[in-house]
Design an enzyme around this catalytic site. Structure first.
Site, PDB file in Angstrom:
ATOM      1  N   GLU A 175       0.819  -1.220   0.000  1.00  0.00           N
ATOM      2  CA  GLU A 175       0.000   0.000   0.000  1.00  0.00           C
ATOM      3  C   GLU A 175       0.849   1.265   0.000  1.00  0.00           C
ATOM      4  O   GLU A 175       0.498   2.244  -0.639  1.00  0.00           O
ATOM      5  CB  GLU A 175      -0.900   0.045   1.246  1.00  0.00           C
ATOM      6  CG  GLU A 175      -2.118  -0.814   1.147  1.00  0.00           C
ATOM      7  CD  GLU A 175      -3.099  -0.577   2.299  1.00  0.00           C
ATOM      8  OE1 GLU A 175      -2.954   0.405   3.047  1.00  0.00           O
ATOM      9  OE2 GLU A 175      -4.013  -1.397   2.431  1.00  0.00           O
ATOM     10  N   ASP A 176       1.943   1.254   0.767  1.00  0.00           N
ATOM     11  CA  ASP A 176       2.631   2.504   1.081  1.00  0.00           C
ATOM     12  C   ASP A 176       4.048   2.644   0.538  1.00  0.00           C
ATOM     13  O   ASP A 176       4.708   3.642   0.831  1.00  0.00           O
ATOM     14  CB  ASP A 176       2.685   2.681   2.607  1.00  0.00           C
ATOM     15  CG  ASP A 176       1.296   2.770   3.226  1.00  0.00           C
ATOM     16  OD1 ASP A 176       0.336   3.132   2.507  1.00  0.00           O
ATOM     17  OD2 ASP A 176       1.162   2.473   4.425  1.00  0.00           O
TER      18      ASP A 176
END
Length: 191
Positions: free
Chosen positions: A56-57
């Site tokens: 996600e990051d």
């Protein structure tokens, strides 16, 4: 495998901090791993806990996670990743907060893999504990850190607790106990 995953996560999240703090983000990831291990989940679930935000990051892909840690870990990480973030590429607009959170709540209600639900629970439990800890320290100013105000956070966490609780009879004692702990933390944070 756990120590390799810690190194991998540290490199991937280098320079990342918890919202509005000077606390390295890796602390959240190791907390999620710790919760999963404390509740009796196996090494692969714990590793997925360490890596659950990596796709996600960071620029890390699910394929890289699978190549390094295997199909089960990749499956768990993928299951814990918001679809809009899994397929998000630079320059594309991310789905609005409420849409993403509604998806998470719906997903909890239908996901059949206990390990994925446990991973999501451990993540949310560490998040609510951090919010409560910081709220005691800074008060209502904490809501300025987030993409949604108190009222929406209240809705989200209570909806999550309800969704997790609705699944208790389907899974083992570890899941049930973890769900109760999360629900209690939500009630304490949002009385």
């Amino acid at each position: 495998m756990i120590f390799e995953a810690i190194k991998f996560a540290c490199q991937a999240h280098e320079g990342h901090f918890r919202k509005g703090t000077n606390i390295p983000y890796i602390s959240h990831l190791t907390n999620v791993m710790k919760i999963l291990l404390e509740y009796g989940y196996d090494e692969e679930v714990a590793v997925a806990g360490l890596l659950h935000d990596t796709v996600e990051d960071t620029p890390v892909t699910i394929e890289q996670v699978e190549a390094k840690f295997g199909a089960k870990v990749a499956h768990l990480v993928k299951g814990a990743t918001e679809p809009s973030k899994l397929n998000h590429r630079e320059g594309e607009e991310e789905a609005p907060w409420k849409v993403r959170k509604s998806h998470t709540i719906d997903y909890v209600g239908r996901e059949q893999d206990e390990a994925i639900l446990a991973l999501a629970l451990a993540d949310k439990l560490d998040n609510i504990r951090a919010i409560a800890r910081d709220y005691r320290r800074v008060g209502d100013a904490i809501w300025d850190r987030f993409n949604a105000p108190y009222e929406q956070q209240n809705w989200y966490y209570y909806s999550l607790a309800e969704a997790f609780l609705s699944r208790q009879e389907e899974f083992g004692e570890e899941y049930r106990t973890l769900t109760e702990e999360f629900s209690e933390a939500v009630r304490e944070m949002f009385p």
